[in-house]
Design an enzyme around this catalytic site. Sequence first.
Site, PDB file in Angstrom:
ATOM      1  N   CYS A 115      33.182  29.406   7.675  1.00  0.00           N
ATOM      2  CA  CYS A 115      31.756  29.658   7.941  1.00  0.00           C
ATOM      3  C   CYS A 115      31.130  28.601   8.844  1.00  0.00           C
ATOM      4  CB  CYS A 115      30.980  29.729   6.628  1.00  0.00           C
ATOM      5  SG  CYS A 115      31.638  30.939   5.494  1.00  0.00           S
ATOM      6  N   HIS A 255      23.132  28.303   6.977  1.00  0.00           N
ATOM      7  CA  HIS A 255      24.139  29.366   6.802  1.00  0.00           C
ATOM      8  C   HIS A 255      23.625  30.353   5.755  1.00  0.00           C
ATOM      9  CE1 HIS A 255      27.748  31.504   6.061  1.00  0.00           C
ATOM     10  NE2 HIS A 255      28.122  30.840   4.985  1.00  0.00           N
ATOM     11  N   ASN A 285      26.587  37.632   3.905  1.00  0.00           N
ATOM     12  CA  ASN A 285      27.233  36.443   4.445  1.00  0.00           C
ATOM     13  C   ASN A 285      28.199  36.880   5.567  1.00  0.00           C
ATOM     14  OD1 ASN A 285      28.800  34.207   4.958  1.00  0.00           O
ATOM     15  ND2 ASN A 285      29.182  33.713   2.820  1.00  0.00           N
TER      16      ASN A 285
END
Length: 328
Positions: A115, A255, A285
Amino acid sequence: MNKTRICIRGTGSFAPEKILSNEDLTRMVDTTDEWITTRTGIRERHIADKDTATSDLAAAAVLRALEAAGLGVADIDLIVLGTATPDMLFPSTAALVQAKLGAAGAVAFDVSAACSGFIYAIAVARGLIETGPYRNAVVIGAETLTRIVDWDDRTTCVLFGDGAGAVVLGPTDDEREICSIELCTDGTLSHLLHMPAGGSRMPASEETVKKRLHCIHMEGREVFKHAVKFMTRAMNAALEQAGMSTDDLDLFIPHQANLRIMEAVSKRMKIPEEKVFINVDRYGNTSAASVPIALDEAVRAGRCPRGTTVGLVAFGGGFTSASAVVKL
Ligand code: UT7
């Protein structure tokens, strides 16, 4: 000698059309809209169709970023792409994007930092522009995570979505600048978030497929705790490196993994709610794509007029964490 100053010249993003809502998921696993919304903030996510791979989403995002920067494909010298879901193990997805765009003059490769991949890729591209013969770089975060989700595992399948975001980086002589970047890795915690099979440790076999070892495995609660700690630490370190404090940030783009993680980080850093950009409700996500998609949406929504100082921060498998302070 003064270093070349580098800035973000344009942003773009792309998400596949098909949307999977929480309601849809209740027909697939034992879950509820209420559980997903209250525990994660996610309401829906985009899903790539079977003919669409990561490089397709990436190329579409790049074209939008180039348009925003007022540049063309022939201007690209360098393509650096962060992903955990490459089209295939090799060649790199960046090489496939180069071919798709017809960017024959560009050097292209991937960065693997889950990520955090987009901000890691920014750091690599910035370094190469500063020291090498490159001028205009395209930096991409792109994922088709729904390809590696175990659709029978309710603890993970509700979380992830597909999409891509891109920026064009180049030298600057105005106030725009990437002021600082902070990267951090802790490989001792890699087992808490990983895809165990499909590499040299555990090549694909009938057994690995049967045991769903080609899917995301995550210890959610542990990852949550570390995400809050590492993201707070990374953002503070990037601010310190830039000689700034939290108050200097006009916008904070964390994030987009879980609304509760973003709220916990913002609270620890004393960043007021109105300065925090959130789109996890519409994307879930999207791993490496999460920060650049959010950045592009913020820019296009008029939340980043010239001179805005933005804090970007990510956290993911590795563990990796990364943050940047950027003047847009
Ligand atoms: O992008 C990289 C980083 N990734 C992340 O940052 C994700 C970090 N982790 C998280 O976001 C959260 O830990 C989750 C959203 C994954 C889980 O939320 P949680 O509040 O930590 O829940 P939990 O894992 O502690 O589970 C609580 C309960 C469990 O039931 P019991 O054991 O209390 O009876 C789970 O089985 O919720 C249950 N549960 C669900 N129930 C309905 C787990 N998933 C679901 C679900 N629907 N989808």
